[in-house]
Design an enzyme around this catalytic site. Sequence first.
Site, PDB file in Angstrom:
ATOM      1  N   SER A  48       0.830  -1.210   0.000  1.00 56.25           N
ATOM      2  CA  SER A  48       0.000   0.000   0.000  1.00 56.25           C
ATOM      3  C   SER A  48       0.865   1.262   0.000  1.00 56.25           C
ATOM      4  O   SER A  48       0.357   2.356  -0.243  1.00 56.25           O
ATOM      5  CB  SER A  48      -0.949   0.008   1.203  1.00 56.25           C
ATOM      6  OG  SER A  48      -0.233   0.044   2.419  1.00 56.25           O
ATOM      7  N   HIS A  49       2.173   1.127   0.264  1.00 56.78           N
ATOM      8  CA  HIS A  49       3.048   2.298   0.228  1.00 56.78           C
ATOM      9  C   HIS A  49       4.305   2.058  -0.604  1.00 56.78           C
ATOM     10  O   HIS A  49       5.308   2.737  -0.433  1.00 56.78           O
ATOM     11  CB  HIS A  49       3.377   2.767   1.652  1.00 56.78           C
ATOM     12  CG  HIS A  49       2.159   3.373   2.284  1.00 56.78           C
ATOM     13  ND1 HIS A  49       1.150   2.607   2.800  1.00 56.78           N
ATOM     14  CD2 HIS A  49       1.751   4.649   2.395  1.00 56.78           C
ATOM     15  CE1 HIS A  49       0.174   3.385   3.229  1.00 56.78           C
ATOM     16  NE2 HIS A  49       0.503   4.629   2.996  1.00 56.78           N
ATOM     17  N   ASP A 190      -4.912   0.467   0.957  1.00 55.52           N
ATOM     18  CA  ASP A 190      -5.519  -0.841   0.696  1.00 55.52           C
ATOM     19  C   ASP A 190      -6.943  -0.687   0.168  1.00 55.52           C
ATOM     20  O   ASP A 190      -7.417  -1.528  -0.604  1.00 55.52           O
ATOM     21  CB  ASP A 190      -5.495  -1.698   1.965  1.00 55.52           C
ATOM     22  CG  ASP A 190      -4.102  -2.221   2.263  1.00 55.52           C
ATOM     23  OD1 ASP A 190      -3.362  -2.494   1.296  1.00 55.52           O
ATOM     24  OD2 ASP A 190      -3.741  -2.355   3.438  1.00 55.52           O
TER      25      ASP A 190
HETATM   26  P1  NDP Z   1      -1.472  -4.116   8.757  1.00 54.53           P
HETATM   27  O1  NDP Z   1      -2.794  -4.209   9.414  1.00 54.53           O
HETATM   28  O2  NDP Z   1      -1.249  -4.895   7.518  1.00 54.53           O
HETATM   29  O3  NDP Z   1      -0.339  -4.561   9.768  1.00 54.53           O
HETATM   30  C1  NDP Z   1      -0.193  -3.898  10.989  1.00 54.53           C
HETATM   31  C2  NDP Z   1       0.888  -4.570  11.817  1.00 54.53           C
HETATM   32  O4  NDP Z   1       0.406  -5.822  12.299  1.00 54.53           O
HETATM   33  C3  NDP Z   1       2.160  -4.864  11.050  1.00 54.53           C
HETATM   34  O5  NDP Z   1       3.237  -4.679  11.898  1.00 54.53           O
HETATM   35  C4  NDP Z   1       1.985  -6.336  10.644  1.00 54.53           C
HETATM   36  O6  NDP Z   1       3.214  -7.017  10.495  1.00 54.53           O
HETATM   37  C5  NDP Z   1       1.213  -6.874  11.809  1.00 54.53           C
HETATM   38  N1  NDP Z   1       0.298  -7.940  11.437  1.00 54.53           N
HETATM   39  C6  NDP Z   1      -0.584  -7.941  10.404  1.00 54.53           C
HETATM   40  N2  NDP Z   1      -1.295  -9.085  10.410  1.00 54.53           N
HETATM   41  C7  NDP Z   1      -0.862  -9.813  11.460  1.00 54.53           C
HETATM   42  C8  NDP Z   1      -1.210 -11.101  11.981  1.00 54.53           C
HETATM   43  N3  NDP Z   1      -2.148 -11.853  11.412  1.00 54.53           N
HETATM   44  N4  NDP Z   1      -0.566 -11.529  13.073  1.00 54.53           N
HETATM   45  C9  NDP Z   1       0.385 -10.764  13.660  1.00 54.53           C
HETATM   46  N5  NDP Z   1       0.779  -9.555  13.216  1.00 54.53           N
HETATM   47  C10 NDP Z   1       0.156  -9.083  12.120  1.00 54.53           C
HETATM   48  O7  NDP Z   1      -1.074  -2.576   8.499  1.00 54.53           O
HETATM   49  P2  NDP Z   1      -2.012  -1.360   8.139  1.00 54.53           P
HETATM   50  O8  NDP Z   1      -2.880  -1.778   7.027  1.00 54.53           O
HETATM   51  O9  NDP Z   1      -2.660  -0.842   9.359  1.00 54.53           O
HETATM   52  O10 NDP Z   1      -0.966  -0.262   7.636  1.00 54.53           O
HETATM   53  C11 NDP Z   1      -0.331  -0.450   6.368  1.00 54.53           C
HETATM   54  C12 NDP Z   1       0.755   0.566   6.151  1.00 54.53           C
HETATM   55  O11 NDP Z   1       0.181   1.817   5.818  1.00 54.53           O
HETATM   56  C13 NDP Z   1       1.698   0.845   7.311  1.00 54.53           C
HETATM   57  O12 NDP Z   1       3.014   0.663   6.850  1.00 54.53           O
HETATM   58  C14 NDP Z   1       1.458   2.307   7.660  1.00 54.53           C
HETATM   59  O13 NDP Z   1       2.610   2.990   8.126  1.00 54.53           O
HETATM   60  C15 NDP Z   1       1.020   2.843   6.342  1.00 54.53           C
HETATM   61  N6  NDP Z   1       0.277   4.092   6.456  1.00 54.53           N
HETATM   62  C16 NDP Z   1       0.909   5.265   6.109  1.00 54.53           C
HETATM   63  C17 NDP Z   1       0.242   6.479   6.182  1.00 54.53           C
HETATM   64  C18 NDP Z   1       0.935   7.752   5.845  1.00 54.53           C
HETATM   65  O14 NDP Z   1       0.333   8.817   5.965  1.00 54.53           O
HETATM   66  N7  NDP Z   1       2.162   7.730   5.415  1.00 54.53           N
HETATM   67  C19 NDP Z   1      -1.161   6.553   6.603  1.00 54.53           C
HETATM   68  C20 NDP Z   1      -1.702   5.272   6.997  1.00 54.53           C
HETATM   69  C21 NDP Z   1      -1.009   4.088   6.899  1.00 54.53           C
HETATM   70  P3  NDP Z   1       3.848  -7.249   9.003  1.00 54.53           P
HETATM   71  O15 NDP Z   1       4.368  -5.898   8.609  1.00 54.53           O
HETATM   72  O16 NDP Z   1       4.919  -8.257   9.174  1.00 54.53           O
HETATM   73  O17 NDP Z   1       2.716  -7.715   8.127  1.00 54.53           O
END
Ligand code: NDP
Length: 341
Positions: A48-49, A190
Site C-alpha cells: 500500500s506504500h 488498501d
Molecule cells: P497491517 O494491518 O497490515 O499490519 C499492521 C501490523 O500488524 C504490522 O506490523 C503487521 O506485520 C502486523 N500484522 C498484520 N497481520 C498480522 C497477523 N495476522 N498476526 C500478527 N501480526 C500481524 O497494516 P495497516 O494496514 O494498518 O498499515 C499499512 C501501512 O500503511 C503501514 O506501513 C502504515 O505505516 C502505512 N500508512 C501510512 C500512512 C501515511 O500517511 N504515510 C497513513 C496510513 C497508513 P507485518 O508488517 O509483518 O505484516
Amino acid sequence: MKSHITYLSFDELADRLCGIFQRHGCPSNVARLLAENCAAAERDGAHSHGVFRMRDYVSNLKADGWVDPAATPVIEDASPGFVRVDARNGFAVPALAGARDLGIRKARHNGAAVIAIRNSHHLGALSLDVEPFAEEGMIALSFINSSPAVVPYGGHTAVFGTNPFAFAAPRAGEPPLVFDMATSVMAHGDVQIAAREGRALEPGIGVDAEGRPTTDPAKVLDGGALLPFGAHKGAAISLMVEILCAALVGGNFSAEVDPSRHPGAVTANTGQSLLLIDPRKGRGALPDFAGRVSDIVGYVRDAGQQRLPGDRRLRHRAQSMKRGIPLGAEVLDFLDSLEAA
Ligand code: NDP
C-alpha cells in the site's frame, strides 16, 4: 505489453524510481531518499506504500505548489531532549533524515528525545522510519496524522487521518521487532487497491458519503470514510496521534488540511513525531535489553501466536533480497508511463 514477472534488485528499482522523482521536480538528494523509501516498502511487501504510490507522488508533485520537493528543512536544537523540525512544506522523509543524528545523540545523552516535525508530507510506510533507530539500539515510536479519512467513534464526519503509529525495539540476534499500523480499520492505500481490483470490502470497514455502512471501496473513497480500528479504543489512539502530530509539533490537524485549490494533491501537510528512548538508561547495569525483547517474543510464540508483527515483512524482505523484487507487467508499464509523463 509485457506478460511476465520481472525481478529487479533493490538498487535497480530505487534507481528507476529516483529517475521518476527527478523528472518530476525533486532535487537529486530528495529523489534518492524518496526512491529508496518507496523501493524499501515494495521490497518489504508493504504494497500500500510501495510502487503503487508512485502515481500519487507524481500527481502530488504536479499539484501546483502543494508540496515543495526542494524545501530545505529547518532543524532546531530546541532543548536537551527536543529536536524541532520545520519541513517547510517539503517531504517528511528528508526532514527526518536531517534530524536523525541529532535525535540519536540527544537520546543517548539524556535517555530520551523527541523529534517533532511540522509542515511535512508523508506518503510512506512508517516502519521504515522507526527501524533504523532500533538498529542503533534505540526504542523508537513514531506517529503521523494525515487527511481527514476516518470518522470518530459513533461519528458521521471524517475528522481523523488514517493516523498510523509504529514501534521498533532492538532484538538479540535478529532484526529489530517492528510493528506499524494505521489506526483506521484498513489503510487508505488498501482501500484504493481494493477499488482498483474491483474487490468488495469486508463489512465494518467504511461508510459512504451519508455515513451509512458500505462494502463498496469506491463509495468509501468518494466522500465516504473509514472507521477507526477497535471501536472507541482505536478512536482514542487516533485522537492521541492528532495531538502528538499537530498540537505538539505546531502543525495541522488532519481536519484542517485543505487541498481544494490544488487539484491532484494527495498528501497532507501535517506533521510527524518520534519518541526515542535509549534502553540502556532504563536498565542501568543490566546490559541485555535486546535479549529481554527476545525473551518476551519467545513467550508469545510459545503461547501460540504463530505470526508476530514484522514476520511477514522480514520474510518478504529476505525473498526480495535473494531473488529480486517482483514487479508485474502492468507495474512496469505504469513506471514506463511515469518516466514518459
Ligand atoms: P497491517 O494491518 O497490515 O499490519 C499492521 C501490523 O500488524 C504490522 O506490523 C503487521 O506485520 C502486523 N500484522 C498484520 N497481520 C498480522 C497477523 N495476522 N498476526 C500478527 N501480526 C500481524 O497494516 P495497516 O494496514 O494498518 O498499515 C499499512 C501501512 O500503511 C503501514 O506501513 C502504515 O505505516 C502505512 N500508512 C501510512 C500512512 C501515511 O500517511 N504515510 C497513513 C496510513 C497508513 P507485518 O508488517 O509483518 O505484516
